[in-house]
Design a protein around this motif. Structure first.
Motif, PDB file in Angstrom:
ATOM      1  N   LYS A  14     -15.105  59.934 -42.553  1.00  0.00           N
ATOM      2  CA  LYS A  14     -14.123  60.272 -43.587  1.00  0.00           C
ATOM      3  C   LYS A  14     -14.541  59.669 -44.925  1.00  0.00           C
ATOM      4  O   LYS A  14     -15.018  58.536 -44.984  1.00  0.00           O
ATOM      5  CB  LYS A  14     -12.769  59.698 -43.183  1.00  0.00           C
ATOM      6  CG  LYS A  14     -11.729  59.778 -44.267  1.00  0.00           C
ATOM      7  CD  LYS A  14     -10.840  58.580 -44.222  1.00  0.00           C
ATOM      8  CE  LYS A  14     -10.567  58.069 -45.599  1.00  0.00           C
ATOM      9  NZ  LYS A  14      -9.745  56.862 -45.589  1.00  0.00           N
ATOM     10  N   SER A  15     -14.352  60.426 -45.988  1.00  0.00           N
ATOM     11  CA  SER A  15     -14.436  59.875 -47.339  1.00  0.00           C
ATOM     12  C   SER A  15     -13.670  60.820 -48.257  1.00  0.00           C
ATOM     13  O   SER A  15     -13.597  62.017 -47.991  1.00  0.00           O
ATOM     14  CB  SER A  15     -15.885  59.769 -47.818  1.00  0.00           C
ATOM     15  OG  SER A  15     -15.867  59.310 -49.163  1.00  0.00           O
TER      16      SER A  15
ATOM     17  N   ASN B 279     -22.853  61.627 -46.339  1.00  0.00           N
ATOM     18  CA  ASN B 279     -22.594  61.537 -44.902  1.00  0.00           C
ATOM     19  C   ASN B 279     -23.040  62.786 -44.134  1.00  0.00           C
ATOM     20  O   ASN B 279     -23.028  62.785 -42.900  1.00  0.00           O
ATOM     21  CB  ASN B 279     -21.107  61.271 -44.642  1.00  0.00           C
ATOM     22  CG  ASN B 279     -20.668  59.907 -45.154  1.00  0.00           C
ATOM     23  OD1 ASN B 279     -21.511  59.065 -45.471  1.00  0.00           O
ATOM     24  ND2 ASN B 279     -19.365  59.685 -45.256  1.00  0.00           N
TER      25      ASN B 279
HETATM   26  P1  NAD Z   1     -14.831  55.894 -40.813  1.00  0.00           P
HETATM   27  O1  NAD Z   1     -15.659  55.033 -39.934  1.00  0.00           O
HETATM   28  O2  NAD Z   1     -15.145  57.335 -40.961  1.00  0.00           O
HETATM   29  O3  NAD Z   1     -14.796  55.148 -42.208  1.00  0.00           O
HETATM   30  C1  NAD Z   1     -14.222  55.707 -43.345  1.00  0.00           C
HETATM   31  C2  NAD Z   1     -14.323  54.723 -44.478  1.00  0.00           C
HETATM   32  O4  NAD Z   1     -15.683  54.286 -44.626  1.00  0.00           O
HETATM   33  C3  NAD Z   1     -13.947  55.350 -45.806  1.00  0.00           C
HETATM   34  O5  NAD Z   1     -12.569  55.242 -46.032  1.00  0.00           O
HETATM   35  C4  NAD Z   1     -14.763  54.557 -46.798  1.00  0.00           C
HETATM   36  O6  NAD Z   1     -14.108  53.353 -47.086  1.00  0.00           O
HETATM   37  C5  NAD Z   1     -16.013  54.231 -46.000  1.00  0.00           C
HETATM   38  N1  NAD Z   1     -17.127  55.177 -46.234  1.00  0.00           N
HETATM   39  C6  NAD Z   1     -17.239  56.471 -45.835  1.00  0.00           C
HETATM   40  N2  NAD Z   1     -18.420  56.976 -46.166  1.00  0.00           N
HETATM   41  C7  NAD Z   1     -19.098  56.006 -46.800  1.00  0.00           C
HETATM   42  C8  NAD Z   1     -20.385  55.918 -47.375  1.00  0.00           C
HETATM   43  N3  NAD Z   1     -21.239  56.934 -47.342  1.00  0.00           N
HETATM   44  N4  NAD Z   1     -20.748  54.735 -47.947  1.00  0.00           N
HETATM   45  C9  NAD Z   1     -19.916  53.678 -47.964  1.00  0.00           C
HETATM   46  N5  NAD Z   1     -18.675  53.688 -47.429  1.00  0.00           N
HETATM   47  C10 NAD Z   1     -18.275  54.843 -46.845  1.00  0.00           C
HETATM   48  O7  NAD Z   1     -13.309  55.672 -40.318  1.00  0.00           O
HETATM   49  P2  NAD Z   1     -12.065  56.574 -39.937  1.00  0.00           P
HETATM   50  O8  NAD Z   1     -11.610  57.395 -41.074  1.00  0.00           O
HETATM   51  O9  NAD Z   1     -11.079  55.675 -39.301  1.00  0.00           O
HETATM   52  O10 NAD Z   1     -12.623  57.526 -38.785  1.00  0.00           O
HETATM   53  C11 NAD Z   1     -13.068  58.844 -39.007  1.00  0.00           C
HETATM   54  C12 NAD Z   1     -12.062  59.855 -38.525  1.00  0.00           C
HETATM   55  O11 NAD Z   1     -11.772  59.639 -37.139  1.00  0.00           O
HETATM   56  C13 NAD Z   1     -10.672  59.718 -39.175  1.00  0.00           C
HETATM   57  O12 NAD Z   1     -10.650  60.180 -40.497  1.00  0.00           O
HETATM   58  C14 NAD Z   1      -9.839  60.494 -38.209  1.00  0.00           C
HETATM   59  O13 NAD Z   1     -10.010  61.891 -38.415  1.00  0.00           O
HETATM   60  C15 NAD Z   1     -10.434  60.059 -36.873  1.00  0.00           C
HETATM   61  N6  NAD Z   1      -9.708  58.917 -36.261  1.00  0.00           N
HETATM   62  C16 NAD Z   1      -9.121  59.113 -35.042  1.00  0.00           C
HETATM   63  C17 NAD Z   1      -8.425  58.097 -34.425  1.00  0.00           C
HETATM   64  C18 NAD Z   1      -7.792  58.345 -33.091  1.00  0.00           C
HETATM   65  O14 NAD Z   1      -7.020  57.496 -32.606  1.00  0.00           O
HETATM   66  N7  NAD Z   1      -8.045  59.457 -32.448  1.00  0.00           N
HETATM   67  C19 NAD Z   1      -8.298  56.832 -35.031  1.00  0.00           C
HETATM   68  C20 NAD Z   1      -8.906  56.654 -36.280  1.00  0.00           C
HETATM   69  C21 NAD Z   1      -9.617  57.691 -36.861  1.00  0.00           C
END
Ligand code: NAD
Length: 289
Positions: A233-234, A243
């Protein structure tokens, strides 16, 4: 592994899910959500992961509509929240999600957490699948014991498990179980939400420098190389592009060895066995209804 942005993984029922998807957890400002989903689709993502709990299905739906990409090229996932558990309740929640997303079928519907009542909820998912309203069904945050409990009543084995997975929590034992049962592994928090110093790891920085990539790209490529579906996610377009730019380099055995050694076997986020938390939510929802 020979991959491109359009690469897909075949689920146990033959449906193909893109290895790369876009997550929208915590993106609940309407404009920000629509713009980031639109940016993702414009930059080649075809899979979007939302959830009723994220309260942004409607904004995701607006972005899908505005993107103008044929529906069959997209892969849309949403999830049933714990307060909608139960057979009839889940079916109702599914149709509400479809309406908000402005779609007439889903690609993947997931149970969000293994809260009490997941067996009846799964029965509803099986029926929605058999009715042709969703192309694949699965779960999130299931441990091995949850799969074993579900197997006592289920007609269909979940096709996918979406679980916390990143270099600090690599899910080695669960992965073996999933592989044995032909259940696809999808990583949530594939970047560890950028927390716990992951992006400051000198070991990852060195690998990134060697390949002229960023730490985020190294982590995401590592997931793909171990056959894991990712949904980073971003809300920033440059990171959305970064990404997805994972297909012009390959990690070598030394890189993999180094990343493997970062595993602490400790989760950073919610514990799937924290049943009291879910029970309290379910009880509060019941007393408010
Ligand atoms: P993620 O690991 O994708 O991290 C996202 C965060 O990382 C961003 O908010 C930003 O701060 C940072 N980031 C992203 N790209 C970057 C880059 N290129 N460089 C530097 N920093 C960067 O975490 P997430 O959003 O928790 O997980 C991804 C997706 O998984 C969620 O958006 C959601 O759709 C899903 N999810 C599901 C559950 C579940 O219980 N099923 C729980 C959490 C998340």
């Amino acid at each position: 592994m020979d991959l491109s942005i359009n690469a897909t993984k075949k689920l146990s029922n033959g449906v193909e899910i893109p290895y790369l998807g876009f997550g929208v957890f915590l993106v609940n400002d309407p404009t920000e959500c629509e713009q980031s989903v639109l940016a993702a689709i414009k930059n080649g993502y075809r899979s979007i992961d939302t959830a009723t709990r994220y309260e942004n299905e409607e904004f995701v739906g607006n972005a899908i509509k505005a993107a103008g990409v044929p529906r069959e090229e997209l892969f849309i996932t949403t999830k049933v929240w714990v307060t909608d558990f139960g057979y009839e309740e889940t079916k109702k929640a599914f149709h509400e999600s479809l309406k908000k997303l402005q779609l007439d079928y889903l690609d993947l519907y997931l149970i969000h957490w293994a809260a009490p009542g997941f067996e009846e909820t799964w029965r509803a998912l099986e029926d929605l699948y058999e009715e042709g309203l969703v192309r694949a069904i699965g779960v999130c945050n299931f441990q091995i014991h949850h799969f074993e409990k579900l197997a006592e009543t289920a007609k269909i084995t979940p096709m996918l498990n979406q679980v916390e997975t990143h270099p600090l929590f690599q899910q080695v034992e669960l992965r073996n179980y999933l592989a044995q049962h032909d259940i696809a592994h999808e990583a949530w928090a594939p970047l560890g939400q950028g927390k716990n110093g992951l992006f400051d790891s000198p070991a990852l920085a060195e690998i990134a420098k060697k390949h002229n990539k960023t730490v985020a790209q190294v982590i995401l490529r590592w997931h793909l190389d171990r056959d894991t579906i990712i949904i980073p996610k971003s809300v920033h377009e440059h990171r959305i592009i970064e990404n997805a730019d994972l297909f012009d380099f390959a990690l070598d055995t030394d890189d993999i060895k180094t990343i493997t050694s970062l595993d602490t076997n400790q989760r950073s986020f919610g514990n799937p066995d924290d049943i009291e938390r879910f029970k309290a939510m379910q009880e509060a929802a019941k007393s408010n209804s």
